[in-house]
Design a protein around this motif. Structure first.
Motif, short mmCIF file in Angstrom:
data_model
loop_
_atom_site.label_atom_id
_atom_site.label_comp_id
_atom_site.label_asym_id
_atom_site.label_seq_id
_atom_site.Cartn_x
_atom_site.Cartn_y
_atom_site.Cartn_z
N SER A 167 0.83 -1.22 0.00
CA SER A 167 0.00 0.00 0.00
C SER A 167 0.85 1.26 0.00
N PHE A 168 1.87 1.29 0.86
CA PHE A 168 2.71 2.49 0.93
C PHE A 168 3.69 2.57 -0.23
N GLY A 169 4.06 1.43 -0.80
CA GLY A 169 4.85 1.44 -2.03
C GLY A 169 4.07 2.08 -3.17
N GLU A 170 2.79 1.76 -3.25
CA GLU A 170 1.93 2.37 -4.27
C GLU A 170 1.76 3.88 -4.02
N LEU A 194 6.45 0.15 13.35
CA LEU A 194 7.12 1.31 12.80
C LEU A 194 7.11 1.17 11.29
N LEU A 195 6.75 2.26 10.63
CA LEU A 195 6.70 2.29 9.17
C LEU A 195 7.69 3.33 8.67
N LEU A 196 8.64 2.87 7.89
CA LEU A 196 9.59 3.77 7.23
C LEU A 196 9.15 3.96 5.80
N THR A 197 9.12 5.20 5.36
CA THR A 197 8.87 5.54 3.96
C THR A 197 9.91 6.58 3.54
#
Length: 192
Positions: free
Chosen positions: A26-29, A62-65
């Motif tokens: 989802s976050f890659g998109e 934890l979410l790294l973007t």
């Protein structure tokens, strides 16, 4: 179901790796659709989930973007939080992605928390606490997480020092207060 009800994503209930993969996808998109051409984004950083755990009806991680690192609270069941106007699943599915939505108060493991509401069709409604928003100085995911570990260690050390100092400071303050009070009484007696 109310239009302002909390919408859960269609994620596997017990498969942590499937949840992590869905979040990453989802976050890659989002990166490809909204951030891949931005110059204020660190394109050397991946989308990555770390420290995944289940706690009190939430998947917490934890979410790294490339644009931030955040703590994410993804509900396993309806948390009973009010969804503000403009943030229903239908309204958010038709709107452009927003990094940070409205701030909500909630409780996890008996502790009060604040986090920003967000919505993605694949994940449903979730809460996000931005931790690091200036990503340009990091050359790798490990560097970001190491910097965050240092923040946590410093916070823990300061809190421990404050606990140790607090009792001592209260005792000194109490002695000083009574010493001044006794001194003022003695001073008034001498001057009378």
């Amino acid at each position: 179901m109310s239009d302002l009800a909390w919408k859960l994503g269609a994620l596997p209930k017990s498969d942590d790796q499937a949840v992590i993969a869905a979040v990453g996808d989802s976050f890659g998109e989002i990166y490809r659709n909204y951030f891949s051409g931005e110059f204020l984004v660190n394109h050397d950083l991946p989308v990555e989930v770390r420290a995944f755990r289940r706690s009190d009806g939430w998947c917490v991680f934890l979410l790294l973007t490339p644009w931030m690192m955040a703590r994410v609270f993804l509900p396993e069941r309806d948390p009973g939080l009010l969804v503000p106007a403009g943030w229903s699943a239908a309204e958010r599915a038709a709107a452009s992605f927003l990094v940070i939505g409205p701030l909500l108060d909630f409780t996890i493991l008996g502790g009060a928390q604040k986090a920003h509401l967000n919505y993605l069709p694949e994940l449903g409604h979730f809460l996000l606490q931005p931790l690091v928003q200036s990503m340009e100085r990091f050359d790798s995911a490990d560097a970001v997480f190491a910097a965050w570990d240092e923040v946590i260690k410093t916070r823990d050390r300061v809190m421990e020092e404050q606990k140790r100092e607090c009792g001592w400071q209260k005792e000194v303050s109490r002695r000083e207060f009574f010493a001044r009070l006794a001194g003022n009484r003695a001073g008034r007696t001498d001057q009378a």
